[in-house]
Design a protein around this motif. Structure first.
Motif, PDB file in Angstrom:
ATOM      1  N   GLY A  44      12.214   6.883  35.693  1.00  0.00           N
ATOM      2  CA  GLY A  44      12.732   6.225  34.512  1.00  0.00           C
ATOM      3  C   GLY A  44      13.391   4.918  34.850  1.00  0.00           C
ATOM      4  O   GLY A  44      13.747   4.654  35.986  1.00  0.00           O
ATOM      5  N   GLU A 280       7.370  12.236  30.721  1.00  0.00           N
ATOM      6  CA  GLU A 280       8.302  12.740  29.711  1.00  0.00           C
ATOM      7  C   GLU A 280       9.315  11.648  29.353  1.00  0.00           C
ATOM      8  O   GLU A 280       9.675  10.817  30.189  1.00  0.00           O
ATOM      9  CB  GLU A 280       9.015  13.985  30.224  1.00  0.00           C
ATOM     10  N   ASN A 281       9.795  11.677  28.111  1.00  0.00           N
ATOM     11  CA  ASN A 281      10.667  10.595  27.652  1.00  0.00           C
ATOM     12  C   ASN A 281      11.955  11.063  26.998  1.00  0.00           C
ATOM     13  O   ASN A 281      12.743  10.232  26.529  1.00  0.00           O
ATOM     14  CB  ASN A 281       9.905   9.677  26.686  1.00  0.00           C
ATOM     15  N   CYS A 282      12.197  12.370  26.939  1.00  0.00           N
ATOM     16  CA  CYS A 282      13.436  12.886  26.357  1.00  0.00           C
ATOM     17  C   CYS A 282      14.074  13.875  27.318  1.00  0.00           C
ATOM     18  O   CYS A 282      13.459  14.878  27.685  1.00  0.00           O
ATOM     19  CB  CYS A 282      13.168  13.558  25.012  1.00  0.00           C
ATOM     20  N   TRP A 289       8.175  15.612  26.201  1.00  0.00           N
ATOM     21  CA  TRP A 289       7.193  14.563  25.897  1.00  0.00           C
ATOM     22  C   TRP A 289       7.165  14.383  24.391  1.00  0.00           C
ATOM     23  O   TRP A 289       6.407  15.030  23.682  1.00  0.00           O
ATOM     24  CB  TRP A 289       5.817  14.949  26.432  1.00  0.00           C
ATOM     25  N   ALA A 349       9.928   8.974  32.195  1.00  0.00           N
ATOM     26  CA  ALA A 349      10.084   7.604  31.694  1.00  0.00           C
ATOM     27  C   ALA A 349      11.210   7.610  30.673  1.00  0.00           C
ATOM     28  O   ALA A 349      11.060   7.141  29.545  1.00  0.00           O
ATOM     29  CB  ALA A 349       8.775   7.105  31.086  1.00  0.00           C
ATOM     30  N   PHE A 350      12.348   8.146  31.065  1.00  0.00           N
ATOM     31  CA  PHE A 350      13.417   8.431  30.120  1.00  0.00           C
ATOM     32  C   PHE A 350      14.094   7.181  29.575  1.00  0.00           C
ATOM     33  O   PHE A 350      14.709   7.230  28.509  1.00  0.00           O
ATOM     34  CB  PHE A 350      14.446   9.354  30.773  1.00  0.00           C
ATOM     35  N   THR A 352      12.498   4.382  28.779  1.00  0.00           N
ATOM     36  CA  THR A 352      11.524   3.503  28.135  1.00  0.00           C
ATOM     37  C   THR A 352      11.591   3.545  26.616  1.00  0.00           C
ATOM     38  O   THR A 352      10.920   2.763  25.952  1.00  0.00           O
ATOM     39  CB  THR A 352      10.090   3.867  28.559  1.00  0.00           C
ATOM     40  N   THR A 353      12.391   4.433  26.058  1.00  0.00           N
ATOM     41  CA  THR A 353      12.477   4.539  24.604  1.00  0.00           C
ATOM     42  C   THR A 353      13.872   4.964  24.179  1.00  0.00           C
ATOM     43  O   THR A 353      14.592   5.636  24.929  1.00  0.00           O
ATOM     44  CB  THR A 353      11.426   5.544  24.068  1.00  0.00           C
ATOM     45  N   THR A 381      14.837  -1.783  25.929  1.00  0.00           N
ATOM     46  CA  THR A 381      13.902  -0.709  26.215  1.00  0.00           C
ATOM     47  C   THR A 381      12.582  -1.024  25.515  1.00  0.00           C
ATOM     48  O   THR A 381      12.478  -1.984  24.752  1.00  0.00           O
ATOM     49  CB  THR A 381      14.482   0.642  25.767  1.00  0.00           C
TER      50      THR A 381
END
Length: 406
Positions: A44, A280-282, A289, A349-350, A352-353, A381
């Protein structure tokens, strides 16, 4: 349809720097934090780095080997509250397994600060594949980006819904969002146009499952059936294979591809024998995901798309995980479960959003407020979600560019 291209090219505490394995540990069973730091860019954040272009053109991709964090399916990892020494991974996104001061023991933590008594070393799994792979390569930064517009939502009008069609049109008119990717696609359950001469790709309800299940909280159709047909359409067209990464973006997510590229430039993909990686992002949830920004490597997409039919037959998506505790699977959970079943690895990729649907992304005093929305100036971000109205969407884009640039 011809490809679209750009006109211009639970509460414990984890992160480590460098430390030797704790006294009494076999170096064959732990990964020191200097090595872990090599993989940090894959977990991330926006790391600087020059990226290679897509397989479809431009400079050749850099082929030096990298180390990448590539976790197995969560079912192969330890319960976050238990001992993780044997598996070396945790079943909740965002947690890392670190050895403790007790020989042969490790604990899932959010953060770890090295000290005289704490090495912050990561154990090597006793069985199965290692998590930190040394044969990863940098595939490049080019993206095939797509969004799905659900015309028939099934909504009774009592719950606020994003104005998906006009959000897409606003982004297209400004050439922002997915329209700033090297290639893009718009898919829907109904024929239509973004602009004169720019039609959606309409998909048919071939399996008869677009309108059979609804979400309890919103009263709208579960989107899994629609997305499975979209994935088939993407597979059939084949345009995605010219890119290094496949990125699905929700219509109501303000997305800046230029901010994602530096991250992708530093993100390695597992080498030969591993069928790709998704990011995964959360943090701090079992399945991390989330659908606002789904990033997977080309190899992962090449694994997912041909196996959609098999996953629909094998995964009980109409009931959902844990015996239906959370209701039927939405497309993001279905896709993650399918990727896991295929052996695709999990990365992170925590940063990135900034997603209001992810509790970990909300401010401390807003953790339980599901109506909280990002201001778009909190941090730089790649995506902000959700912006349901065109005015809010455009304002968010303008504010974040003014605050941080592109």
């Amino acid at each position: 349809m011809a490809p679209h291209r750009r006109s211009e090219d639970m509460e414990l505490s984890s992160d480590s720097d460098a430390a030797a394995p704790a006294a009494g540990w076999s170096t064959s069973r732990v990964l020191g934090c200097a090595a872990l730091a090599c993989a940090a860019c894959a977990a991330g954040g926006f790391a600087a780095g020059g990226g290679a272009s897509s397989p479809g053109g431009g400079p050749a991709a850099r082929r030096e080997l990298l180390q990448v964090l590539a976790k197995p399916a969560r079912e192969k990892c330890s319960d976050v509250s238990g001992d993780c020494f044997d598996t070396a991974c945790c079943d909740v996104a965002g947690f890392t397994c670190f050895v403790t001061t007790t020989p042969g023991s490790a604990q899932c933590m959010k953060n770890c600060t090295p000290s005289e008594t704490t090495a912050c070393a990561v154990p090597v799994p006793k069985v199965g594949e290692p998590m930190y792979l040394d044969n990863a390569v940098a595939p490049g930064t080019s993206m095939y980006c797509f969004s799905v517009y659900m015309a028939d939502t099934g909504s009774d009008g009592k719950t606020e819904r994003p104005d998906e069609l006009n959000l897409l049109k606003a982004a297209y008119d400004r050439k922002i969002g997915i329209f700033a990717c090297e290639q893009w696609g718009i898919f829907s359950d109904k024929p239509g146009d973004l602009a004169p001469g720019v039609p959606f790709v309409a998909v048919d309800d071939a399996d008869g499952d677009f309108h059979i299940l609804k979400r309890k909280e919103t009263g709208t159709w579960i989107n899994t059936g629609l997305h499975t047909q979209v994935w088939k359409a993407i597979r059939a067209a084949g345009d995605y294979q010219r890119a290094s990464w496949v990125v699905k973006v929700d219509c109501d997510a303000v997305f800046l591809p230029s901010r994602l590229r530096p991250f992708l430039a530093s993100q390695g993909e597992p080498g030969s024998g591993v069928p790709g990686i998704y990011l995964e992002n959360c943090k701090y949830c079992k399945w991390g995901w989330f659908g606002n920004l789904e990033i997977m490597s080309l190899t992962a997409a090449q694994t997912l798309f041909p196996n959609i039919e098999w996953c629909k037959q094998v995964l009980d998506w109409k009931t959902g995980v844990e015996g239906g505790k959370y209701g039927p699977m939405g497309e993001d959970l279905f896709a993650q479960s399918c990727l896991d079943a295929m052996g695709v690895r999990r990365g992170g990729a925590f940063d990135t959003t900034l997603d209001a649907a992810c509790e970990a992304d909300r401010p401390e005093d807003q953790k339980k407020n599901k109506k909280w929305r990002p201001d778009c100036t909190e941090r730089k971000t790649a995506a902000y979600h959700p912006m349901m109205k065109v005015g809010d969407y455009v304002k968010c884009f303008e504010k974040t560019v003014e605050a941080f640039g592109y």
